[in-house]
Enzyme design. Sequence first.
Site, short mmCIF file in Angstrom:
data_model
loop_
_atom_site.label_atom_id
_atom_site.label_comp_id
_atom_site.label_asym_id
_atom_site.label_seq_id
_atom_site.Cartn_x
_atom_site.Cartn_y
_atom_site.Cartn_z
N TYR A 1 0.90 -1.41 0.02
CA TYR A 1 -0.15 0.16 0.02
C TYR A 1 0.91 1.11 0.04
CZ TYR A 1 -3.87 -3.26 1.09
OH TYR A 1 -4.71 -4.33 0.92
N ASP B 1 -1.67 -10.74 8.72
CA ASP B 1 -0.85 -12.08 8.23
C ASP B 1 0.82 -11.64 8.55
OD1 ASP B 1 -2.59 -13.87 7.44
OD2 ASP B 1 -2.56 -13.12 5.35
N HIS C 1 5.29 -6.43 -4.41
CA HIS C 1 3.92 -6.33 -4.62
C HIS C 1 2.95 -5.33 -4.42
CE1 HIS C 1 2.39 -6.78 -0.45
NE2 HIS C 1 3.63 -7.05 -0.33
N TYR D 1 -11.51 -1.13 -0.16
CA TYR D 1 -11.45 -0.93 1.11
C TYR D 1 -10.29 -0.25 1.52
CZ TYR D 1 -8.31 -3.89 3.57
OH TYR D 1 -7.19 -4.57 4.07
N ARG D 2 -9.26 -0.07 0.65
CA ARG D 2 -7.93 0.64 1.18
C ARG D 2 -7.21 0.36 -0.04
NH1 ARG D 2 -4.67 -3.36 5.43
NH2 ARG D 2 -2.87 -2.05 5.81
#
Lengths: 545, 545
Positions: free
Chosen positions: A106, A168, A407, A488-489
């Site tokens: 993100y 995670d 990623h 959502y983000r």
Amino acid sequence: PDTYSLERGLPIPQGISKKAFLSAIEELKSAIGNENVQLNEKEVKNGWYMEHPNTHDMMPLLDAEEFIASAVVYPGSVAEVQLIVRWANQHLIPLFPISIGRNLGYGGAAPRVRGSVTMDLGRRMNKILDINAENYTCLVEPGVTYYALHEELVRRGLQDKMWIDCPDLGGGSVIGNALDRGVGYTPYGDHWGMHSGLEVVLPTGELVRTGMGALEGANTWQCFPYGFGPYNDGIFSQSNFGIVTKMGMTLMPNPGGYESFMYTFQHDSDLGPLMDIIRPLRISNILENVAQVRHGLQTLSVKGHPRTKYWSGKGPMPESVYREHLKETATGDCAWVYYGMAYGPPHIRAHKLAIIDSEFHRIAGCKKIDPATMPKDEYFWSRDRIASGTPDLEELKWVNWMPNGAHIAFSPVSPISGKDAEALYTMAKRRHTEQGFDLMPAFCVGLREMHLIVEIVYDAQDGDMRRRAERCLRDMIDDAAALGYGEYRTHLALMDQVAATYNFNDGALMKLNNTLKDALDPNGILAPGRCGIWPARYRGRGWEL
Amino acid sequence: PDTYSLERGLPIPQGISKKAFLSAIEELKSAIGNENVQLNEKEVKNGWYMEHPNTHDMMPLLDAEEFIASAVVYPGSVAEVQLIVRWANQHLIPLFPISIGRNLGYGGAAPRVRGSVTMDLGRRMNKILDINAENYTCLVEPGVTYYALHEELVRRGLQDKMWIDCPDLGGGSVIGNALDRGVGYTPYGDHWGMHSGLEVVLPTGELVRTGMGALEGANTWQCFPYGFGPYNDGIFSQSNFGIVTKMGMTLMPNPGGYESFMYTFQHDSDLGPLMDIIRPLRISNILENVAQVRHGLQTLSVKGHPRTKYWSGKGPMPESVYREHLKETATGDCAWVYYGMAYGPPHIRAHKLAIIDSEFHRIAGCKKIDPATMPKDEYFWSRDRIASGTPDLEELKWVNWMPNGAHIAFSPVSPISGKDAEALYTMAKRRHTEQGFDLMPAFCVGLREMHLIVEIVYDAQDGDMRRRAERCLRDMIDDAAALGYGEYRTHLALMDQVAATYNFNDGALMKLNNTLKDALDPNGILAPGRCGIWPARYRGRGWEL
Ligand SMILES: Cc1cc2nc3c(=O)[nH]c(=O)nc-3n(C[C@H](O)[C@H](O)[C@H](O)COP(=O)(O)OP(=O)(O)OC[C@H]3O[C@@H](n4cnc5c(N)ncnc54)[C@H](O)[C@@H]3O)c2cc1C
Ligand SMILES: Cc1cc2nc3c(=O)[nH]c(=O)nc-3n(C[C@H](O)[C@H](O)[C@H](O)COP(=O)(O)OP(=O)(O)OC[C@H]3O[C@@H](n4cnc5c(N)ncnc54)[C@H](O)[C@@H]3O)c2cc1C
């Protein structure tokens, strides 16, 4: 290369001269100590997850010097946070607060505006201020990670009494993750929903406590989130309206036992029927945790080997190839894997597990994999740890899929339904195929909704691949919005695009956000652009991406 | 008398001439129809719960003409709500929105500022816009009551599939109650926490949808509360920042069975130990619902007879007297009663009930009362209905305790602990004794906190008694704050005092609220003073009480 020098030099924030900027930095150094202010002028280091940089994103999507800090500052107290905020207002220097900065996928630790001064709260403000063993709550500072909180429970001999809920990866900040509205995998998986009480430094420097924390001497700050009057906490999540210096979090009582289970499903097309079976079980808490329904390929990639071990052709790996390899794993050949956990004493678990088993077996070819057949290093046991409150790092392994593995996440929300799962999966598959990426989706099933998490793994040194990853993401965001799904983000680089999909009544929600931003941050110094919210000083001046 | 004429005449709002006001009203009438605007100029009617007035509080605490509307307006659509808001901005007339106006104990339908125009949303905007039987959610307008929602579930044959959660009285608004952060008694008892998605008309007239509602075509508005970017919903609860025209609410899946249970405890002093037993059971969801621990006297008063039936002395009724009378009831002689419910199929309930039974019996004299011994009109069955999602009105009966029975609520929040329960109980008892009131407390046990609800029942026609009730409330608020307890909600007349107890850092929270208020409502037209928040135009000008 792990370390590289800044080609564009010291990233001075736009609108201030180098001289004025350097003199402001000197001023700040003399106020809070030389050692607590670092210019980012020579070279930057990518490091890895545990030793991540705080100046930029170690997994850049755009040019690595785009989202980059001019300096990093380390406040040691709330008063210093206030001081730094006032300093930024005085000099009109953009500040970007992070708690830990491990927001990988993100944007990592990077600021949205080039040359922002990053406020690394976690380095020095990292105390667990309270663990209340009677109320099952804690109060933490920004630098407290899931690992640190868990270790403290162990140290106090409380780990059998109460659990944390972790994402995670366990190296994130309890505060940072909750503020970005992250999720974990016990019944306490909705981190924002599970917090109680904030302490916030506003963009103009005032210190506020929300909820019961506003009542001096209260012993309910972590017990009752709302307090009296408007419940303001939410405006400090996914925003740039304040710097959170303390947060209360609830802890889950040990449920009296737990048991992980895993089912595999044979066909891609089982996804829809499976979701329709899951929905009522999840809403009625027969399925109790935020489970993951993962694609078989991700079960392969999480083993941590490079993709080339399995296949070296171009474009997405063919189904026949990865399924052949899956046969050699404990998971076995499959299209989808359900990882779940039942909680409570044995006879209570048995009740729920029996219902789940008979419902899941309505899908032909469904297999329950006996945990006893799974080696200790199987990914299943990582899920087992996480769903029972023990932080872990296994999940990082799928980043090895590519050399210089980076990623980026696409995370749309949908109802828990077969129709929606299929629509999203089909769309993502088409866009991945177009751009030549392997699609490795995981559906994280909340209570009445699921977050689809698609991680595109790319080679951060490969400019073309980076551009394809961005294209793929942007296309999926638009496609999803056209189908009625929203994220959502999202990643720093995509925040404007995602925010623009929340467009009801000519962008009324963003107008409201802008009104709040201008009222709270009149000088526009705090995290400009985060979540698509630009202060008046920047708005409509070409900053949007 | 049930109807009385207005001694002070038409309550024109301060700052506008009668002429200008009347002409503004005419303008409004021609915009939305004569029949949808009513002046409040002649007489007002108190009515009763089901036919309550919308012009004032039928249970006044202060002078009955203090908190009173000049007119009532009935919008029939969102566009009309926007029109009325723009009208109010133009004429600087204070507007007070209500959904139903049955907020008894907290001010009823009354506006805080005398002469406000009450916007009665519920009269014409009362549609159930959606019930989603797959996701267990609904979308409602302000006029939808718990009764109406329940009846619609019955009409659609869904009442066995999903439950609503209702407060003790079923005539309230699903929206109004949630906005005031009310509570109910199933596991879905935290109404605010259980909502998903708002549609709001801002004080300047713009229409906003929050959460996923901001994404056009989304099918997740009622599934996922947060959406993307700041989660703004909370600022519209217990505030005066917007008018809510639609709200999503989640519904509870039928748990597969349920069973009410009741325990009595013999001594006032059992309260502390009981609370310490309840805490871990509640946090771990062995006790699953928002249960009530009630004082024996309330179990007597809820039978609906006047106090004089039992005793006609002065001051609080002596313990010996009410305990003698309790002996003749199904509850039997006792100090405290616990009303709870276990959910799930029989063997799951049995597991929880066995733990509860053995834990509760650690208190000497604890008795489990067999439901079979309780007559059909016993209050126990009202709790049984409410804890299983069926609206009820029994609770109204204790208002008969006094002639012209009125009541006002004191509702402080504390941890679930013996020490806290005892501190609050002792303090409330002292203040009630001083002012000569019967103390009838109920502890509503949330998850990590409890709301103590103390209702003072008084004779609304007795000025001295009203003043004593106010004194008692104000003293308890101050005493509670000194001990570190704050109210979760309060009566119109006490909002300034309660807000002032949330005073950390020189009132930083109220300063933040004021900043938000001024940004969102620059003309200060919306519900001035609600929850202690005064618009700039009123602030510091002697409006506080
Ligand atoms: C392999 C992998 C798996 C992942 N799995 C999950 C998962 O299961 N669930 C999940 O939620 N995430 C997951 N993530 C994403 C991410 O790693 C975590 O969310 C992580 O916790 C976020 O980083 P952080 O905690 O260090 O937060 P930070 O980076 O410190 O904070 C995140 C953002 O919040 C804001 N912020 C932080 N602190 C403050 C503050 N004090 N005041 C104001 N604003 C602040 C900043 O804008 C910051 O950029 C995963 C990532 C990877 C690489
Ligand atoms: C005997 C008795 C028992 C009770 N038990 C309970 C209980 O168990 N739990 C509980 O929570 N309460 C209880 N109450 C209090 C009260 O009756 C309920 O909370 C009731 O639901 C509130 O009234 P209402 O729903 O009509 O809301 P309204 O009166 O319509 O709304 C309450 C307030 O919210 C604001 N508001 C309402 N609608 C809007 C809108 N659309 N936009 C903006 N602002 C708005 C207004 O300021 C309004 O004054 C009890 C009262 C009595 C008399």
